[in-house]
Every structure is written in C-alpha cells, then in structure tokens.
Enzyme design. Structure first.
Site, PDB file in Angstrom:
ATOM      1  N   GLN A 104     -31.142   8.564  -4.175  1.00 22.56           N
ATOM      2  CA  GLN A 104     -31.054   7.430  -3.261  1.00 22.56           C
ATOM      3  C   GLN A 104     -29.594   7.061  -3.047  1.00 22.56           C
ATOM      4  O   GLN A 104     -28.753   7.226  -3.926  1.00 22.56           O
ATOM      5  CB  GLN A 104     -31.813   6.210  -3.821  1.00 22.56           C
ATOM      6  CG  GLN A 104     -33.292   6.398  -3.915  1.00 22.56           C
ATOM      7  CD  GLN A 104     -33.714   6.963  -5.266  1.00 22.56           C
ATOM      8  OE1 GLN A 104     -32.910   7.516  -6.006  1.00 22.56           O
ATOM      9  NE2 GLN A 104     -34.979   6.843  -5.577  1.00 22.56           N
ATOM     10  N   GLU A 105     -29.301   6.523  -1.902  1.00 21.96           N
ATOM     11  CA  GLU A 105     -27.910   6.218  -1.546  1.00 21.96           C
ATOM     12  C   GLU A 105     -27.216   5.375  -2.616  1.00 21.96           C
ATOM     13  O   GLU A 105     -26.079   5.635  -2.985  1.00 21.96           O
ATOM     14  CB  GLU A 105     -27.860   5.502  -0.195  1.00 21.96           C
ATOM     15  CG  GLU A 105     -26.452   5.319   0.322  1.00 21.96           C
ATOM     16  CD  GLU A 105     -26.396   4.773   1.733  1.00 21.96           C
ATOM     17  OE1 GLU A 105     -25.277   4.563   2.215  1.00 21.96           O
ATOM     18  OE2 GLU A 105     -27.471   4.553   2.339  1.00 21.96           O
TER      19      GLU A 105
END
Length: 179
Positions: free
Chosen positions: A70-71
């Site tokens: 995830q970012e």
C-alpha cells in the site's frame, strides 16, 4: 581447508539468502510467497507490515520477506534492504494505469546503496487474465534494459496456478549459487 569447506557447503546446503518481495498493493505478492511455500493458492488479505517465510530450493535456502505494497507502507521498504541479495518485484500485468508508479518505485529502490549488488526478478503476474501485458511489455515499460550493471530477469507467471514460479525459483537459485 577453504576448498574443503566450500565443497562441504555444496553438499550439505548453503547459508540463507535474503529475498524481499515488493510491488504495489494487490499485485499478488503474498499469494506468490505462499505458492512458493505450499505449491497451492491460499486466501490472503492486504499485508500490513510483512510476512516472512523460509523457502528451500534444492539445497539453497531463501529467507523471503513479503512487504506490504500500500502507498502508505512503501516508505518503509528501505528498512528491509540490509543484506538483500534478490529483489522480487511483483507486477499486476493487468494494471496498466499504475505501471509508471511501479517503475518509479523500482528505480528509487535500486538507487539505494544497500541494494547495489542485489539481483532483480520481475514477476509479471496475472498472465491468466484477459488483456494482461506480456513480460516483454513490462520489461520495456520498467526500462529494465537500463539496469546494465545488475543481474535481472522477467518471468511471466500466475500466482493462483503457480505457472512460471518454479522457473523463477530456479533463476533465483542460479543467482546465489553462481556468486
């Protein structure tokens, strides 16, 4: 004595080799890790932090760190780089929109001092899906040809069926046995 020890190591196995699996969220990193381990597809959920497993290929042992993509987690990837011999980048071959982000993350990682000697294995996952990009397309989009001072390979695969994964393990083993 050193030659004898080296021969014994080839007979009785090798030290553990550190591998990190990275890629954007939903690329199939965790599914691939457990396909390596169990040779079957397992139900996964988004990885928060990391998963770690030991995988043996013939007499070669890999300690494989699957790191969340995830970012918000990508900024922590560098805390896993120390002593990494192989970076596995998993690419969702159907996710054309985020391939530029994948390329940026890859090149940012490879610029890191602790990864200067690491080999790179790109797994072009989800080859079973309609309209998936080929391994060659992904290689070109990620500009892998510019990694001339580094050993790299692109392998088309399907995490759900395991197709392409035995070949990727063989390539990984060839990288560490040769060194």
């Amino acid at each position: 004595m050193g030659l004898l020890f080296a021969k014994l190591m080839t007979v009785f196995g090798d030290r553990e080799h550190k591998v990190i699996i990275v890629g954007l969220d939903n690329a199939g990193k965790t599914t691939i890790l457990y396909q390596f381990l169990t040779k079957e597809a397992v139900q996964t959920s988004p990885t928060i932090g990391s998963n770690v497993e030991e995988i043996a290929v013939k007499k070669t042992r890999f300690l494989v760190w699957d790191i969340g993509g995830q970012e918000s987690l990508r900024a922590t990837w560098n805390s896993y780089y120390c002593n990494t011999e192989i970076v596995i980048l998993v690419v969702d071959s159907t996710d054309r929109e985020r391939l530029t982000v994948t390329k940026e993350e890859l090149h940012r990682m490879l610029a890191h001092e602790e990864l200067q000697n690491a080999s790179v294995l790109v797994l072009a996952n989800k080859q079973d899906m309609k309209n998936s990009m080929s391994a060659a397309e992904i290689s070109q989009s990620l500009t892998l040809g510019s990694l001339n001072a580094r050993s790299w390979h692109v392998q088309a695969c399907c995490a759900l069926t395991g197709e392409g994964l035995p070949a990727s393990l063989d390539w990984m083993r060839s990288r560490v046995v040769a060194n």
